[in-house]
Design an enzyme around this catalytic site. Structure first.
Site: not given
Ligand SMILES: CN1c2c(nc(N)[nH]c2=O)NC[C@@H]1CNc1ccc(C(=O)N[C@@H](CCC(=O)N[C@@H](CCC(=O)N[C@@H](CCC(=O)O)C(=O)O)C(=O)O)C(=O)O)cc1
Ligand SMILES: N[C@@H](CCS)C(=O)O
Ligand SMILES: [Zn+2]
Length: 772
Positions: A578, A711, A743
């Site tokens: 990833w 999900h 998950c």
């Molecule tokens: C388990 N999964 C994952 C995968 N790959 C990964 N690298 N990580 C994983 O967890 N692949 C398989 C699955 C896919 N599932 C998911 C599930 C959920 C998300 C997700 O929720 N993505 C978030 C972004 C997460 C993140 O990086 N957050 C950051 C930044 C957040 C952000 O955008 N902040 C804003 C400001 C927000 C505010 O002011 O309130 C900004 O910066 O502009 C964080 O938390 O700091 C999503 O929103 O899409 C992805 C894969």
């Molecule tokens: N520890 C992680 C696994 C996601 S695959 C979670 O709970 O989000």
């Molecule tokens: Zn998982």
């Protein structure tokens, strides 16, 4: 003649405008017209970029409000009957119902969807798109599946592109891959028999596109990169014998994997052009160039669509010129696959220093690489001399940069003892020691790690990163979230607790930010599914761990409770898979370096008194090479990397691993060889079918089959989970079973999380009464 094109472009927008619009729409804050207007604005913007880079066609049909396979399900009119659509819903309502499930379902007479009134209908299953971190929605097929063309949305997008003005090339998944990637929903049903029903819909579509003035249609058949059963190879022959004569020029696209035994087949199919992935299969390029009849176009995917390194343009030109010579000067040049898998742009990313920026290329920069390649192949190298020179300098600098190599890491790898991947005792002895130490009930309950990443958590982190919230205040805010999660888990009666991962932006990026050898971006977002995105770190150099990454948070959480607190780490293969990883050494070597860093963290957690440590490896299946012949070598180094990470601990420290999104049954011996004491896996969406393999194989260690789908906001009741657990107990010895969700819960809200976990604990309690 030299042409340039792309197979697809990132959909979310430079600032993830589509994500924002979708989530506002789902919250009821943005109406359908405004959502569609935002989508149209993004399409126009992205086509303009393509046109300005001199591409001969802009790509239409790659855009999706959720997923391109879901688009195709609607386009081909095969929405599963189980959704019970009445015909009164709008197409968009039906689309989001398939993608996200429905909270409550009102039945029309005889709708036959198989659910009780008010129960809601689960979303289509989501699964990984080949070996990427993108998830597609899985089409469902049975003997009653019919197809009927609904081309209005696609035709409207074609019209938008023509109005820009630009020359559209429509890109869609081809019929055989569409069937292959779907799932038969009827015992013993062979979905291939649907091909004859499906082809007329494609034929009608091609006819309508030709009438609209579309000069090329790209049909993706990525299954050509797999080991295809003969019946599927025959299906490709049959399909293209029919579609190739409709009168609409077709470009057949393959990517992600060598054609290998399918090379002759791909070159034979009756289409006007063939696209091949020259990044993943450089060795096949000249063979294809020679084999493909001269009246066909050859599109060479030479710019890496799966990684973010700036292209070596000199090397690319060398390869392209050889093909050009073989093809009488005719050639299409493209990225290897859709650019969906890379960030929009990395050019001015605020988190990257200028040296690193110079080594990298996001989607927009890759468009520019195509522009330069085209000019040079035209013979007009002088007009792009500056760009070629800049690329040359950046490549040379990266190759010798002291930032990339670290002698200490190399020495540690070299000195690693052969048994560094072995626990001290076999599982039986470890199990006894762990039972003694942990004293857990039968069917212990736990969760997978994350708890809701609430808007307040995200806002606090965003403020901290912007420098508007002092570090101490941020830490306190996260500690309050951890305490909240611990108190809620205690109240629910869970047996093994987690701290909830509040402090983590993402399970990979969080570690990438703390490990040496990684860089992270401010805006390098890539779509994972629907509106959800990830920001893969950039792994550019040797990996090491300057200091402990998770110990303080975990110890803080453990001090709040007398229940065992599970330490939570991401495993080496998932971090590798990833991240955008270096292309200057084998992936196996990089994996081992990451494993050593995680090993140190495991040892530190144990030394800090943590008795249960989970090392997540959800991406281990996704990392499998697409060709079976390559599986053995991958699985050997991947499972060793996991064991190296997991093995420094005493017998009474319990190692968990977690995997989701995957079909594991074909790699069960290797999963067993990882030798985790407990594995938690996603099984609820397949109704525990995935678990059958673990039973048949007699998986030796403990197993937590996920009992509910995380999900969807839908809250399953205890009876439903009990049924799944009973099904699990029929194939797995009950004394080995754990009870947990599929998950992590980061995408959920607290109300549904607490409600579902309460039902889950109740199901475990009932099972204890019934079976313990
Ligand atoms: C388990 N999964 C994952 C995968 N790959 C990964 N690298 N990580 C994983 O967890 N692949 C398989 C699955 C896919 N599932 C998911 C599930 C959920 C998300 C997700 O929720 N993505 C978030 C972004 C997460 C993140 O990086 N957050 C950051 C930044 C957040 C952000 O955008 N902040 C804003 C400001 C927000 C505010 O002011 O309130 C900004 O910066 O502009 C964080 O938390 O700091 C999503 O929103 O899409 C992805 C894969
Ligand atoms: N520890 C992680 C696994 C996601 S695959 C979670 O709970 O989000
Ligand atoms: Zn998982």
């Amino acid at each position: 003649m030299i042409k340039t094109h792309i197979l697809g472009f990132p959909r979310m927008g430079e600032q993830r405008e589509l994500k924002t619009a979708l989530e506002r729409h789902w919250r009821g804050e943005l109406d359908t017209d405004a959502l569609e207007a935002q989508a149209a604005t993004l399409r126009a913007r992205h086509w303009t970029l393509q046109r300005n880079a001199g591409l001969d066609h802009v790509t239409v049909g790659d855009f999706a409000l959720y997923d391109h396979v879901a688009n195709l399900i609607q386009l081909l009119g095969c929405e599963p009957a189980r959704f019970g659509f009445t015909g009164r819903e709008t197409p968009l309502q039906r689309y989001f119902a398939m993608a996200r499930g429905t909270a409550a379902h009102v039945h029309a007479d005889g709708c036959g969807c198989g659910t009780a009134p008010g129960e809601g209908v689960p979303a289509l299953e989501m699964t990984k798109w080949f070996d990427t971190n993108y998830h597609y929605l899985v089409p469902e097929f049975d003997g009653a599946t019919q197809f009927s063309l609904n081309a209005e949305r696609l035709l409207a997008e074609v019209d938008e592109a023509i109005a820009l003005p630009a020359s559209p090339k429509v890109a869609l998944l081809g019929p055989v891959s569409f069937l292959y990637l779907g799932k038969s929903k009827q015992e013993g049903f062979d979905r291939l028999v649907l091909l004859k029903r499906l082809l007329p819909a494609y034929e009608q579509l091609l006819t309508r596109l030709a009438a609209r003035g579309v000069t090329w249609v790209q049909l993706d058949e990525p299954i050509l990169g797999l080991d295809l059963p003969p019946a599927w190879a025959d299906a490709l022959r049959l399909a293209y014998a029919r579609l190739g004569v409709v009168g609409q020029p077709l470009l057949l696209a393959t990517y992600f994997s060598p054609l290998a035994g399918n090379l002759d087949l791909a070159c034979e199919l009756a289409v006007a052009g063939l696209h091949v992935d020259a990044v993943r299969a450089p060795g096949e390029l000249l063979a294809v160039a020679m084999k493909l009849p001269q009246d066909r176009e050859l599109s060479v995917g030479i710019v890496d669509g799966r990684n973010i390194w700036r292209s070596d343009l000199d090397q690319a030109l060398g390869q392209l010129r050889k093909v050009q010579a073989l093809r009488g000067g005719r050639l299409w040049v493209a990225p290897s696959c859709s650019l969906l898998h890379v960030p929009f742009s990395l050019r001015d990313d605020k988190a990257l220093d200028t040296e690193l920026q110079g080594w990298l290329a996001g989607a927009v920069e890759k468009l520019d690489e195509l522009r330069v390649l085209k000019r040079a192949l035209w013979g007009d190298e002088a007009s792009v001399a500056r760009e070629l020179a800049e690329a040359r300098v950046a490549h040379a600098a990266r190759a010798v940069s002291p930032r990339v190599r670290n002698g200490t890491v190399a020495a540690r790898v070299k000195a690693l003892p052969a048994d560094a991947d072995r626990r001290r005792s076999p599982f039986a002895a470890r199990r006894a020691a762990q039972r003694q130490r942990l004293r857990l009930p039968a069917f212990p309950t736990t969760t997978i790690g994350s708890f809701p990443q609430t808007p307040a958590i995200r806002a606090a982190r965003a403020a901290f990163k912007r420098g508007q919230l002092p570090e101490g205040d941020y830490r306190q805010a996260m500690q309050r979230e951890i305490e909240l999660a611990v108190r809620k888990q205690e109240a629910l009666g869970l047996d093994v607790l987690v701290h909830g991962e509040a402090e983590r932006n993402d399970m990979v990026e969080y570690f990438g930010e703390q490990l040496s050898g990684f860089a992270f971006t401010a805006n390098g977002w890539v779509q994972s599914y629907g509106s959800r995105c990830v920001k893969p770190p950039v792994l550019f150099g040797d990996v090491s761990r300057p200091q402990a990454m998770t110990v303080d948070w975990t110890v803080f959480a453990q001090r709040l409770t007398s229940k065992p607190m599970k330490g939570m780490l991401t495993g080496p293969i998932t971090i590798l898979q990833w991240s955008f990883v270096r292309d200057d050494q084998p992936r196996a070597d990089t994996a081992l370096q990451i494993a050593l860093a995680i090993r140190d963290e495991v040892a530190d957690l144990e030394a800090a008194g943590i008795a249960v440590i989970q090392i997540d490896e959800p991406a281990i299946r996704e990392g499998l090479p697409l060709r079976r012949a390559d599986w053995g070598a991958y699985l050997a180094w991947a499972t060793r990397a996991f064991r190296v990470a997991a093995s420094p601990v005493r017998d009474d420290t319990q190692i968990h691993t977690h995997m989701c999104y995957s079909e594991f049954n074909d790699i069960l011996p290797e999963i067993a060889a990882m030798d985790a004491d407990v594995i938690t896996i996603e099984t609820s969406r397949s109704d525990m079918e995935l678990l059958r393999g673990f039973g048949d194989f007699r998986y030796p260690n403990e197993i937590g089959p996920g009992v509910y789908d995380i999900h969807s906001p839908r809250v399953p009741d205890a009876a439903e989970m009990l049924r799944l657990l009973q099904k699990a107990a029929a194939v797995i010895p009950p004394e080995l079973l754990w009870v947990n969700p599929d998950c992590g819960l980061k995408t959920r809200g607290w109300p549904e999380t607490e409600a579902a976990l309460q039902q889950m604990v109740q199901a475990a309690q009932t099972l204890r009464r019934q079976l313990a």
